[in-house]
Design an enzyme around this catalytic site. Structure first.
Site, mmCIF file in Angstrom:
data_model
loop_
_atom_site.group_PDB
_atom_site.id
_atom_site.type_symbol
_atom_site.label_atom_id
_atom_site.label_comp_id
_atom_site.label_asym_id
_atom_site.label_seq_id
_atom_site.Cartn_x
_atom_site.Cartn_y
_atom_site.Cartn_z
ATOM 1 N N TYR A 147 -82.830 -53.585 65.660
ATOM 2 C CA TYR A 147 -81.859 -53.810 64.592
ATOM 3 C C TYR A 147 -82.492 -54.599 63.453
ATOM 4 C CZ TYR A 147 -77.003 -53.921 63.013
ATOM 5 O OH TYR A 147 -75.828 -53.704 62.335
ATOM 6 N N TYR B 10 -83.511 -46.449 55.880
ATOM 7 C CA TYR B 10 -82.926 -45.169 56.300
ATOM 8 C C TYR B 10 -81.417 -45.178 56.074
ATOM 9 C CZ TYR B 10 -80.655 -42.617 60.263
ATOM 10 O OH TYR B 10 -79.814 -41.898 61.074
#
Ligand SMILES: [Zn+2]
Lengths: 383, 129
Positions: free
Chosen positions: A281, A329
């Site tokens: 993360y 992304y």
């Protein structure tokens, strides 16, 4: 033993970026994509886990999709929710409460301009009573303070944080779905010369704020072997929570990923050295350094030197955040489901130009809140 | 910024109004904690009282924020910090003065807030030598 094993059999993304879609549309796109990937239909789903729709998230999506699931989970733990749902979903399938679990998420935060710097207003909470009066930005302020403390204790530098963002961009240039695909590379200097947001974090140390969604389908390994795609086995899961009010963080440089990672590795019967790629993360660059250390990929305080020298970039010794991450992304508010999607694609060899050579074990780690909530999932090929 | 006062913190906020920083203290085991709660985090006891903080502390960490939730109230850049009180507990606050860095010594000060309320803030102490 295989009778108790659970596998991921389908993954999918919704439209990403600036979509103009509703949460329900994005959820539907992601769920349909994952079920099609699994060779299953909506009517096969009897377990549903989702968050971020409303207070009754799973029930809300069950209603929208005309489902009457035998098992639901609306566990809301921010970015780690979906890693926690994998653990809960595995248990639900093992215990026979349901047979096919759909874990899904969608957010239109960019299109709806629903993200607030301050975070959510919840006047009854200690955070709002004791911390909001100081102009705290949630979650930004806490991550900035964690980075500052890491600099102080270990001599970590802005250049080392910036390497995480530069590496993520390099991966994103290989992923046509990435928001920054085609945006060109960034250098460490680009990160350091981007505007200071909350010292020591610059703009390019912070994740994207875009729409997006994803979904994952789980079922028993036995059933998975009859479905079209090669099963991806769930080898181990772990979770941990430490605090939600910023000043209650027990230690800004040692996160709950220590415990969630240890539990997941123990269940999988492997160690960090066995992991071929990691989806970590990356709400902020510091999140990645702290998590790498906590999971044992490097020693405490060694995250900065660990990422130096292009180790996590394409072609490096430690492939990490291979889709381009939340930094380059997609980061739809709660990014954890997309970590799982990418881990599965890498294990199946479906990652195109960004494919890591023949990975057998990929780790996904979700972090929620203000380093609050941690979920580690270790996935492996079916051998 | 509307301040919220929970029932278990009524005395804490009342003391802050008078520029006294309280720390919740367990009468059973002596544990000190912030924020005020309905039980002791160490022994689970519910016989809880207060001690007044000495006002000294150290900066655990800090950030200079260049974004603001409300620029009229918090004009960037402004500082957010977590301070470890000499009594042990930590609280989120702001720090003013020169030499803001991790582990720097700070002293309690007060900032007036709405409704006659006061918020504890801290200022750096002059460096020795
Ligand atoms: Zn006690």
């Amino acid at each position: 033993m295989t009778g108790r094993e659970v596998a991921v059999v389908g993954v999918g993304e919704s439209e990403l970026g600036v979509t103009g879609c509703s949460i329900y549309q994005l959820q539907t796109q992601a769920a349909r994509a994952a079920l099609e990937d699994a060779g299953l239909r909506m009517s096969d789903v009897d377990g549903l886990a989702t968050a971020g729709v409303e207070r009754f998230s799973a029930t809300a999506m069950a209603e929208y999709w005309g489902m009457r699931p035998a098992w639901v989970s609306s566990t809301m733990e921010g970015g780690s929710s979906f890693e926690l749902m994998v653990g809960a979903g595995v248990d639900a399938i093992r215990s026979g409460r349901c047979r096919v679990v759909l874990i899904s998420y969608g957010s239109n935060q960019r299109s709806a301009a629903s993200r607030r710097l301050r975070g959510m207003v919840q006047p009854h909470t200690p955070a709002d009573q004791y911390e909001a009066p100081y102009g705290v930005l949630s979650p930004l302020s806490l991550y900035a303070m964690a980075a500052q403390r890491h600099f102080h204790e270990y001599g970590t530098t802005g250049e080392q944080l910036a390497e995480v963002a530069a590496a993520a961009r390099e991966w994103a240039l290989l992923n046509p779905k990435a928001y920054r695909y085609g945006a060109g590379p960034i250098t460490v200097d680009d990160v350091l010369s981007s505007p200071m947001i909350s010292s020591p974090l610059h703009l390019l140390d912070c994740c994207l704020v875009v729409d997006g969604g994803g979904a994952v389908v789980l079922t028993s390994l036995d059933r998975a072997r009859d479905l079209p795609k090669p099963p991806v086995r769930v080898l181990g899961c772990g979770q941990s929570v430490t605090h939600i009010t910023m000043a209650q963080a027990p230690d800004l440089t040692r996160t709950g990923a220590v415990e969630s990672g240890a539990a997941a590795f123990a269940e999988a019967g492997i160690g960090p050295e066995d992991v071929d790629a990691a989806e970590i993360y990356d709400s902020f660059t510091i999140t990645v350094l702290l998590t790498l250390e906590a999971l044992g990929f490097c020693g405490r305080g060694e995250g900065g030197p660990f990422v130096e020298g292009g180790r996590t970039r394409p072609g490096g010794a430690f492939p990490m955040n291979t889709n381009g991450g939340g930094l380059s992304y997609c980061h739809p508010g709660m990014y954890g489901v997309l970590l799982l999607v990418e881990a599965v694609r890498q294990l199946r060899g479906e990652a195109g130009d960004r494919q890591v050579p023949d990975p057998e074990i990929v780790l996904a780690h979700g972090t929620g809140g203000v380093l609050s909530s941690h979920g580690t999932v270790i996935l492996g090929v079916d051998r | 910024m509307t301040l919220v006062t929970s029932p278990e913190a009524r005395e804490w906020w009342e003391a802050a109004k008078n520029r006294r920083l309280l720390v919740q203290s367990c009468r059973t085991c002596g544990h000190r904690q912030h924020y005020p709660r309905a039980l002791c985090l160490r022994c689970g006891g519910v016989d809880l009282g207060w001690v007044e903080a000495s006002g000294g502390g150290t900066i655990y960490s800090f950030t200079h924020s260049h974004r603001s939730p409300d620029p009229a109230a918090f004009e960037p850049p402004y500082t957010i910090a977590i301070v470890t009180l000499d009594e042990g507990p930590r609280l989120l606050t702001t720090v003013t003065g020169p030499g803001i860095r991790c582990d720097a010594r700070v002293r309690l000060e007060w900032r007036a807030a709405e409704g006659g309320q006061n918020l504890p803030i801290f200022a750096t102490e002059p460096e020795e030598g």
